[in-house]
Design a protein around this motif. Structure first.
Motif, PDB file in Angstrom:
ATOM      1  N   ASP A  56       0.811  -1.211   0.000  1.00  0.00           N
ATOM      2  CA  ASP A  56       0.000   0.000   0.000  1.00  0.00           C
ATOM      3  C   ASP A  56       0.847   1.266   0.000  1.00  0.00           C
ATOM      4  N   LEU A  57       2.163   1.127   0.140  1.00  0.00           N
ATOM      5  CA  LEU A  57       3.044   2.295   0.100  1.00  0.00           C
ATOM      6  C   LEU A  57       3.172   2.894  -1.296  1.00  0.00           C
ATOM      7  N   VAL A  58       2.839   2.125  -2.331  1.00  0.00           N
ATOM      8  CA  VAL A  58       2.990   2.591  -3.721  1.00  0.00           C
ATOM      9  C   VAL A  58       1.659   2.403  -4.445  1.00  0.00           C
ATOM     10  N   ARG A  59       1.123   3.497  -4.948  1.00  0.00           N
ATOM     11  CA  ARG A  59      -0.162   3.435  -5.644  1.00  0.00           C
ATOM     12  C   ARG A  59      -0.009   3.144  -7.133  1.00  0.00           C
ATOM     13  N   GLY A  60       1.075   3.636  -7.746  1.00  0.00           N
ATOM     14  CA  GLY A  60       1.228   3.494  -9.194  1.00  0.00           C
ATOM     15  C   GLY A  60       2.662   3.289  -9.602  1.00  0.00           C
ATOM     16  N   LEU A  61       3.213   4.225 -10.378  1.00  0.00           N
ATOM     17  CA  LEU A  61       4.574   4.123 -10.894  1.00  0.00           C
ATOM     18  C   LEU A  61       5.358   5.353 -10.444  1.00  0.00           C
ATOM     19  N   VAL A  62       6.541   5.114  -9.872  1.00  0.00           N
ATOM     20  CA  VAL A  62       7.385   6.197  -9.374  1.00  0.00           C
ATOM     21  C   VAL A  62       8.805   5.969  -9.871  1.00  0.00           C
ATOM     22  N   TYR A  63       9.372   6.965 -10.560  1.00  0.00           N
ATOM     23  CA  TYR A  63      10.700   6.858 -11.148  1.00  0.00           C
ATOM     24  C   TYR A  63      11.611   7.955 -10.600  1.00  0.00           C
ATOM     25  N   PRO A  64      12.915   7.674 -10.523  1.00  0.00           N
ATOM     26  CA  PRO A  64      13.869   8.746 -10.231  1.00  0.00           C
ATOM     27  C   PRO A  64      14.139   9.554 -11.494  1.00  0.00           C
ATOM     28  N   VAL A  65      14.823  10.671 -11.335  1.00  0.00           N
ATOM     29  CA  VAL A  65      15.285  11.438 -12.495  1.00  0.00           C
ATOM     30  C   VAL A  65      16.480  10.704 -13.094  1.00  0.00           C
ATOM     31  N   PRO A  66      16.415  10.279 -14.359  1.00  0.00           N
ATOM     32  CA  PRO A  66      17.499   9.465 -14.915  1.00  0.00           C
ATOM     33  C   PRO A  66      18.747  10.285 -15.198  1.00  0.00           C
ATOM     34  N   ASP A  67      19.865   9.574 -15.219  1.00  0.00           N
ATOM     35  CA  ASP A  67      21.144  10.172 -15.596  1.00  0.00           C
ATOM     36  C   ASP A  67      21.309   9.993 -17.101  1.00  0.00           C
ATOM     37  N   PRO A  68      21.337  11.072 -17.890  1.00  0.00           N
ATOM     38  CA  PRO A  68      21.416  10.924 -19.351  1.00  0.00           C
ATOM     39  C   PRO A  68      22.720  10.326 -19.833  1.00  0.00           C
ATOM     40  N   ALA A  69      23.723  10.236 -18.962  1.00  0.00           N
ATOM     41  CA  ALA A  69      25.000   9.646 -19.369  1.00  0.00           C
ATOM     42  C   ALA A  69      24.935   8.128 -19.403  1.00  0.00           C
ATOM     43  N   PHE A  70      23.848   7.555 -18.870  1.00  0.00           N
ATOM     44  CA  PHE A  70      23.735   6.097 -18.821  1.00  0.00           C
ATOM     45  C   PHE A  70      22.360   5.715 -19.341  1.00  0.00           C
ATOM     46  N   PRO A  71      22.231   4.591 -20.087  1.00  0.00           N
ATOM     47  CA  PRO A  71      20.971   4.304 -20.764  1.00  0.00           C
ATOM     48  C   PRO A  71      19.901   3.679 -19.875  1.00  0.00           C
ATOM     49  N   PHE A  72      20.197   3.449 -18.610  1.00  0.00           N
ATOM     50  CA  PHE A  72      19.235   2.793 -17.732  1.00  0.00           C
ATOM     51  C   PHE A  72      18.506   3.846 -16.894  1.00  0.00           C
ATOM     52  N   LEU A  73      17.272   3.559 -16.527  1.00  0.00           N
ATOM     53  CA  LEU A  73      16.420   4.553 -15.884  1.00  0.00           C
ATOM     54  C   LEU A  73      16.580   4.602 -14.373  1.00  0.00           C
ATOM     55  N   GLY A  74      17.345   3.690 -13.800  1.00  0.00           N
ATOM     56  CA  GLY A  74      17.519   3.674 -12.360  1.00  0.00           C
ATOM     57  C   GLY A  74      16.434   2.856 -11.675  1.00  0.00           C
ATOM     58  N   VAL A  75      16.608   2.636 -10.390  1.00  0.00           N
ATOM     59  CA  VAL A  75      15.662   1.832  -9.611  1.00  0.00           C
ATOM     60  C   VAL A  75      14.353   2.601  -9.476  1.00  0.00           C
ATOM     61  N   HIS A  76      13.266   1.985  -9.950  1.00  0.00           N
ATOM     62  CA  HIS A  76      11.958   2.620  -9.871  1.00  0.00           C
ATOM     63  C   HIS A  76      10.947   1.698  -9.201  1.00  0.00           C
ATOM     64  N   LEU A  77       9.798   2.241  -8.879  1.00  0.00           N
ATOM     65  CA  LEU A  77       8.751   1.541  -8.137  1.00  0.00           C
ATOM     66  C   LEU A  77       7.572   1.323  -9.068  1.00  0.00           C
ATOM     67  N   THR A  78       7.154   0.086  -9.235  1.00  0.00           N
ATOM     68  CA  THR A  78       6.134  -0.247 -10.229  1.00  0.00           C
ATOM     69  C   THR A  78       5.062  -1.133  -9.623  1.00  0.00           C
ATOM     70  N   ARG A  79       3.852  -0.626  -9.536  1.00  0.00           N
ATOM     71  CA  ARG A  79       2.719  -1.480  -9.162  1.00  0.00           C
ATOM     72  C   ARG A  79       2.186  -2.113 -10.444  1.00  0.00           C
ATOM     73  N   GLY A  80       2.309  -3.431 -10.526  1.00  0.00           N
ATOM     74  CA  GLY A  80       1.891  -4.138 -11.730  1.00  0.00           C
ATOM     75  C   GLY A  80       0.401  -4.395 -11.757  1.00  0.00           C
TER      76      GLY A  80
END
Length: 437
Positions: free
Chosen positions: A263-287
């Motif tokens: 219940d701590l996460v309702r939807g999708l939460v992402y960090p601000v990505p680093d454009p120097a690297f192609p990965f989006l970073g650790v994010h929170l995803t309610r499937g």
């Protein structure tokens, strides 16, 4: 800069010692062979059967079911396209593909939800990058809303940040289910999807392309499409083509929130990505199943299907380690990579990253979840290919780089590949037949 594949002089005249003989009926078992039964290969088969009915299509998948690798091991996010360079394949196909994927799921009765997502800045140093994403989103035609701390709490009460943007077109679905439905629709239209058919040899002579599978079966066609994902560079080389890149596999590791903490996460939460690297970073995803995934990180994999750190395939590892681009990546990104490896080895370190967005969690709240492997194309100079990459040679179309957001963009990618391969067959499809799903 990557250079397109050109026709190789090393076009094999036989397949495993068996000459490419042309029978009286033209010698073809199909018009198009597609190597790879992930979502891109199956979308391509679907697009061909819709654009050029009667075209004989055979999909060859080495596993005993579709979508068992990248397609079936991602977070299930339908990406909006906000991150990608305006005008790039990723930007155009993700924006278009997101809307099409939602419509496809609705029409086919597949589980999906348009949840929207937050991209959250937790430090003032991230604000310029966040503002740049707002501008990029608008350039890509994506509606975004800028939020302050109080507005963040309206969407996600447990998330903390100093600023955020809300992207309303992001959602979630089950891409494995989408791939299975595409396979069924393609088969209903006359295509054949053959499982347990690993391609071992590729040959080309005149107007014919042929493959031999691990079972010893030889199939001949007028054209071949390489949608082999983790093995796309290898299939290109089997065909006698120089792909000009190599797939370097990165393992993405996930955790789930314990059921009593979802219940701590309702939807999708992402960090601000680093454009120097192609990965989006650790994010929170309610499937769509209600479970909340945290991740992924990105660590070098010791095999192309290295879903855990104990899976080592010496030949594949040697190929990765011996590739000049690998060492250039390591030198360029060693500090970032060291942090990723630390988080791979320590649940506490992983939790520290999650707590930047979700302060209320502890390491005990994290449950290991199924990992995935990203097929990342890397050039010899260490450049990570940051867009979808297609290449062609006589009677062949290669999809050489199709990591995230390829699942989101799979319907327009499939039409793009269909357009290219049908042109090799004489342009049987009209532009309108490839304009949408």
């Amino acid at each position: 800069m990557w250079q397109p594949i050109v026709s190789s002089t090393r076009h094999h005249g036989d397949v495993g010692g068996e000459a490419l003989k042309v029978r009286g009926d033209g010698g073809y078992d199909s018009d198009v062979l597609i190597v790879g039964g992930g979502i891109v290969g199956l979308s391509t088969a679907y697009a061909i059967t819709r654009a050029a009915p009667g075209t004989r299509v055979v999909v060859l998948e080495k596993e005993n079911a579709p979508a068992l690798h990248q397609t079936g091991r991602n977070s299930g996010v339908i990406h909006s396209g906000i991150y990608y360079r305006p005008g790039s394949y990723k930007a155009r196909f993700a924006v278009r593909g997101a809307a099409e994927m939602v419509r496809f799921c609705a029409e086919q009765g597949l589980p999906h939800e348009v949840t929207g997502k937050l991209i959250v800045a937790t430090d003032r140093s991230e604000l310029p990058r966040l503002h740049a994403l707002v501008q990029r989103g608008r350039e890509n035609g994506i509606p975004v809303r800028e939020l302050g701390p109080a507005q963040i709490a309206e969407y996600e009460p447990a998330v903390r940040g100093i600023a955020a943007i809300h992207v309303g077109t992001t959602g979630v679905c089950d891409f494995g289910a989408v791939a299975r439905r595409l396979a069924r629709l393609a088969e209903d239209a006359g295509a054949s999807v053959r499982y347990g058919s690993e391609v071992r040899v590729v040959g080309r002579r005149g107007s014919a392309v042929a493959v031999r599978t691990a079972r010893g079966e030889v199939l001949r066609a007028r054209a071949l499409v390489n949608c082999a994902g983790l093995y796309s560079d290898r299939v290109a080389r089997l065909a006698g083509d120089d792909p000009g890149m190599r797939i370097v596999p990165f393992r993405g590791e996930y955790f789930e929130l314990a059921p009593e903490r979802t219940d701590l996460v309702r939807g999708l939460v992402y960090p601000v990505p680093d454009p120097a690297f192609p990965f989006l970073g650790v994010h929170l995803t309610r499937g769509i199943d209600g479970r909340v995934h945290l991740g992924p990180n990105a660590v070098p994999a010791t095999a192309r299907e290295g879903y855990n750190r104990w899976t080592v395939r010496p030949g594949e590892l040697a190929g990765t380690v011996g590739y000049p681009g690998t060492w250039r990546i390591a030198r360029r990104h060693w500090r970032y990579g060291a942090g990723e490896i630390r988080r791979s080895l320590s649940r506490r370190a992983f939790a520290e990253v999650v707590r930047r967005l979700l302060p209320g969690i502890t390491p005990q709240d994290l449950i290991p979840a199924a990992p995935g492997v990203r097929a990342q194309a890397v050039l010899r100079d260490g450049t990570l290919v940051d867009d979808f990459l297609f290449a062609e040679s006589p009677r062949m179309v290669h999809v050489l780089n199709a990591p995230s957001p390829a699942a989101t963009a799979s319907l327009p990618i499939g039409r793009e590949v269909a357009r290219r391969v049908l042109a090799h067959l004489g342009g049987a499809a009209t532009e309108s037949s490839l304009s949408g799903v």
